[in-house]
Design a protein around this motif. Structure first.
Motif, PDB file in Angstrom:
ATOM      1  N   TYR A  24       0.863  -1.216   0.103  1.00  0.00           N
ATOM      2  CA  TYR A  24       0.114   0.032  -0.036  1.00  0.00           C
ATOM      3  C   TYR A  24       0.762   1.306   0.010  1.00  0.00           C
ATOM      4  CZ  TYR A  24      -3.035  -3.752   1.842  1.00  0.00           C
ATOM      5  OH  TYR A  24      -3.593  -4.894   1.781  1.00  0.00           O
ATOM      6  N   ILE A  25       1.919   1.267   0.436  1.00  0.00           N
ATOM      7  CA  ILE A  25       2.828   2.230   0.667  1.00  0.00           C
ATOM      8  C   ILE A  25       4.319   2.211  -0.353  1.00  0.00           C
ATOM      9  CG2 ILE A  25       4.418   3.854   2.060  1.00  0.00           C
ATOM     10  CD1 ILE A  25       2.318   3.552   4.297  1.00  0.00           C
ATOM     11  N   GLU A  26       4.444   3.035  -1.167  1.00  0.00           N
ATOM     12  CA  GLU A  26       5.566   2.735  -2.002  1.00  0.00           C
ATOM     13  C   GLU A  26       6.832   3.036  -1.132  1.00  0.00           C
ATOM     14  OE1 GLU A  26       7.745   4.229  -6.273  1.00  0.00           O
ATOM     15  OE2 GLU A  26       5.701   4.543  -5.798  1.00  0.00           O
ATOM     16  N   THR A  54      -0.644   8.432  -7.832  1.00  0.00           N
ATOM     17  CA  THR A  54      -0.136   7.903  -6.530  1.00  0.00           C
ATOM     18  C   THR A  54      -0.478   9.178  -5.255  1.00  0.00           C
ATOM     19  OG1 THR A  54       2.080   8.654  -6.996  1.00  0.00           O
ATOM     20  CG2 THR A  54       1.394   6.487  -7.183  1.00  0.00           C
ATOM     21  N   PRO A  55      -1.499   9.068  -4.340  1.00  0.00           N
ATOM     22  CA  PRO A  55      -1.570   9.842  -3.228  1.00  0.00           C
ATOM     23  C   PRO A  55      -0.088  10.152  -2.604  1.00  0.00           C
ATOM     24  CG  PRO A  55      -3.309   8.084  -3.133  1.00  0.00           C
ATOM     25  CD  PRO A  55      -2.245   7.581  -4.259  1.00  0.00           C
ATOM     26  N   THR A  56       0.216  11.623  -2.421  1.00  0.00           N
ATOM     27  CA  THR A  56       1.611  11.536  -2.023  1.00  0.00           C
ATOM     28  C   THR A  56       1.307  12.825  -0.890  1.00  0.00           C
ATOM     29  OG1 THR A  56       2.486  11.235  -4.094  1.00  0.00           O
ATOM     30  CG2 THR A  56       3.827  12.329  -2.431  1.00  0.00           C
ATOM     31  N   CYS A  57       1.846  12.631   0.216  1.00  0.00           N
ATOM     32  CA  CYS A  57       1.901  13.551   1.253  1.00  0.00           C
ATOM     33  C   CYS A  57       3.076  14.408   1.670  1.00  0.00           C
ATOM     34  CB  CYS A  57       1.447  12.849   2.564  1.00  0.00           C
ATOM     35  SG  CYS A  57      -0.265  11.812   2.455  1.00  0.00           S
ATOM     36  N   TYR A  58       3.031  15.408   1.874  1.00  0.00           N
ATOM     37  CA  TYR A  58       4.456  16.258   2.099  1.00  0.00           C
ATOM     38  C   TYR A  58       4.215  16.889   3.541  1.00  0.00           C
ATOM     39  CZ  TYR A  58       5.384  15.909  -2.899  1.00  0.00           C
ATOM     40  OH  TYR A  58       5.539  15.405  -4.100  1.00  0.00           O
ATOM     41  N   ILE A  59       5.300  16.560   4.276  1.00  0.00           N
ATOM     42  CA  ILE A  59       5.254  17.175   5.623  1.00  0.00           C
ATOM     43  C   ILE A  59       6.294  18.008   5.795  1.00  0.00           C
ATOM     44  CG2 ILE A  59       5.510  16.899   8.047  1.00  0.00           C
ATOM     45  CD1 ILE A  59       4.446  14.191   7.875  1.00  0.00           C
ATOM     46  N   ASN A  60       6.185  19.145   5.826  1.00  0.00           N
ATOM     47  CA  ASN A  60       7.319  20.600   5.722  1.00  0.00           C
ATOM     48  C   ASN A  60       7.886  20.765   7.044  1.00  0.00           C
ATOM     49  OD1 ASN A  60       8.747  22.379   4.776  1.00  0.00           O
ATOM     50  ND2 ASN A  60       7.060  24.013   4.408  1.00  0.00           N
ATOM     51  N   LEU A  61       9.314  20.477   7.051  1.00  0.00           N
ATOM     52  CA  LEU A  61      10.358  20.465   8.176  1.00  0.00           C
ATOM     53  C   LEU A  61      11.056  21.877   7.948  1.00  0.00           C
ATOM     54  CD1 LEU A  61      11.319  17.083   9.024  1.00  0.00           C
ATOM     55  CD2 LEU A  61       9.268  18.143   9.652  1.00  0.00           C
ATOM     56  N   LEU A  85      -2.857  13.958  -5.258  1.00  0.00           N
ATOM     57  CA  LEU A  85      -3.105  12.893  -5.898  1.00  0.00           C
ATOM     58  C   LEU A  85      -1.886  12.726  -6.913  1.00  0.00           C
ATOM     59  CD1 LEU A  85      -4.541  10.243  -6.473  1.00  0.00           C
ATOM     60  CD2 LEU A  85      -6.523  11.444  -7.661  1.00  0.00           C
ATOM     61  N   ARG A  86      -1.269  13.689  -7.728  1.00  0.00           N
ATOM     62  CA  ARG A  86      -0.391  13.377  -8.652  1.00  0.00           C
ATOM     63  C   ARG A  86      -1.209  12.831  -9.809  1.00  0.00           C
ATOM     64  NH1 ARG A  86       5.577  11.231  -7.448  1.00  0.00           N
ATOM     65  NH2 ARG A  86       5.554  11.420  -9.813  1.00  0.00           N
ATOM     66  N   ASN A  87      -2.266  13.491 -10.104  1.00  0.00           N
ATOM     67  CA  ASN A  87      -2.965  12.837 -11.325  1.00  0.00           C
ATOM     68  C   ASN A  87      -2.619  13.705 -12.656  1.00  0.00           C
ATOM     69  OD1 ASN A  87      -4.587  14.799  -9.776  1.00  0.00           O
ATOM     70  ND2 ASN A  87      -5.834  14.836 -11.800  1.00  0.00           N
ATOM     71  N   VAL A 103       5.401  10.837   1.975  1.00  0.00           N
ATOM     72  CA  VAL A 103       4.792   9.509   1.958  1.00  0.00           C
ATOM     73  C   VAL A 103       4.054   9.229   0.674  1.00  0.00           C
ATOM     74  CG1 VAL A 103       3.255   7.827   3.334  1.00  0.00           C
ATOM     75  CG2 VAL A 103       4.634   9.624   4.652  1.00  0.00           C
ATOM     76  N   LYS A 104       4.441   8.454   0.034  1.00  0.00           N
ATOM     77  CA  LYS A 104       3.865   7.963  -1.358  1.00  0.00           C
ATOM     78  C   LYS A 104       3.023   6.724  -1.178  1.00  0.00           C
ATOM     79  CE  LYS A 104       4.829   7.688  -6.229  1.00  0.00           C
ATOM     80  NZ  LYS A 104       5.990   7.480  -7.340  1.00  0.00           N
ATOM     81  N   PHE A 105       1.919   6.816  -1.526  1.00  0.00           N
ATOM     82  CA  PHE A 105       0.966   5.576  -1.429  1.00  0.00           C
ATOM     83  C   PHE A 105       0.886   5.136  -2.831  1.00  0.00           C
ATOM     84  CE2 PHE A 105      -0.187   7.988   2.487  1.00  0.00           C
ATOM     85  CZ  PHE A 105      -0.357   7.009   3.339  1.00  0.00           C
TER      86      PHE A 105
END
Length: 269
Positions: A24-26, A54-61, A85-87, A103-105
């Motif tokens: 489920y998670i790449e 691929t749903p992709t989450c970015y947490i900004n540090l 979503l990166r469509n 995090v790339k699903f």
């Protein structure tokens, strides 16, 4: 930098799940300040990524950055975390102080773990706290290093996955369709795939729209082009377009330009 054409992964540390999450998670990654400085010094830089669904989450540090999704530009502030979503084509315009956890699903992975269908995120930039618990995001931001962040995220995802015992028929059939396409040289059309899986073309189309948000022909075309281009860049002298269901090199070239907007003769390709 352009995805696949350039080795953008050299800017990041990666973790690839080896447990139940692997389907489920790449990956989970974190940009490396040292590698970023080594590659771009004190210059602004852009990372261009083409469609993958691929749903992709970015947490900004780190510092603010600019995100272009399709034709729309978003200003992402220092404390802002997002999901896309990166469509379509996505560009991140970064400062040298770029510091992001990603995090790339896989397609359908977000729904399998969290019960959240990805289709609603087409052409959008979504605040991550509307999808993940805000306390989790803050704990990830406050963690001392990449390993601790991975442990936090993995524990959360495993707990949610294990709490969802009901199998998802739609996602399972889409996964089987994708696997069958890959196992047969990436050349079967929707009708042929339907025959192999004892379904109808209409059913497969409905399943792909339900799980991914894309018709199977579009998604499988992207999958084939991404896989073939990765192999071409890595092993140009041994590359054969026929192994990926292309009629010839011209067919492959046209697909790459259509998908990425970049010619194989440009840049590092």
């Amino acid at each position: 930098m352009t995805e696949i054409f350039d080795n953008i992964r050299k800017l990041y540390r990666f973790y690839f799940p080896q447990n139940e999450l692997a389907s489920y998670i790449e990956f989970i990654s974190e940009s490396s300040p040292e590698e970023t400085f080594r590659q771009v010094a004190n210059n602004l830089f852009t990372v261009r990524m083409f469609p993958s669904w691929t749903p992709t989450c970015y947490i900004n540090l780190g510092e603010p950055y600019q995100l272009t999704v399709g034709s729309t530009i978003y200003q992402i502030q220092k404390q802002t975390d997002v999901l896309i979503l990166r469509n379509n084509i996505v560009e991140r315009h970064n400062l040298p102080t770029d510091h992001i956890v990603t995090v790339k699903f896989f397609p359908g992975g977000l729904e399998a773990i969290l019960g959240i269908n990805q289709v609603q995120f087409r052409d959008r930039v979504v605040p991550l706290e509307t999808v993940w618990p805000a306390p989790l995001i803050q704990r990830v931001k406050q963690a001392i290093d990449f390993d601790e962040r991975v442990n936090l995220l993995e524990s959360f995802f495993l707990s949610r996955l294990n709490g969802r015992n009901k199998p998802d028929h739609y996602r399972t059939m889409v996964s089987h369709t994708i696997g069958t396409f890959g196992a047969n040289g990436m050349e079967l059309n929707t009708g042929q795939l339907a025959d192999r899986l004892f379904l109808t073309s209409k059913t497969i189309n409905r399943y792909f729209h339900r799980v991914i948000g894309s018709p199977p022909k579009q998604y499988l075309s992207i999958m084939r082009a991404r896989t073939a281009l990765s192999n071409y860049v890595a092993h140009k002298n041994q590359f054969s377009p026929y192994e990926y269901g292309y009629y010839d090199m011209s067919h492959f070239y046209k697909d790459v330009v259509r998908l990425t907007g970049k010619k194989l003769t440009a840049g590092n390709a």
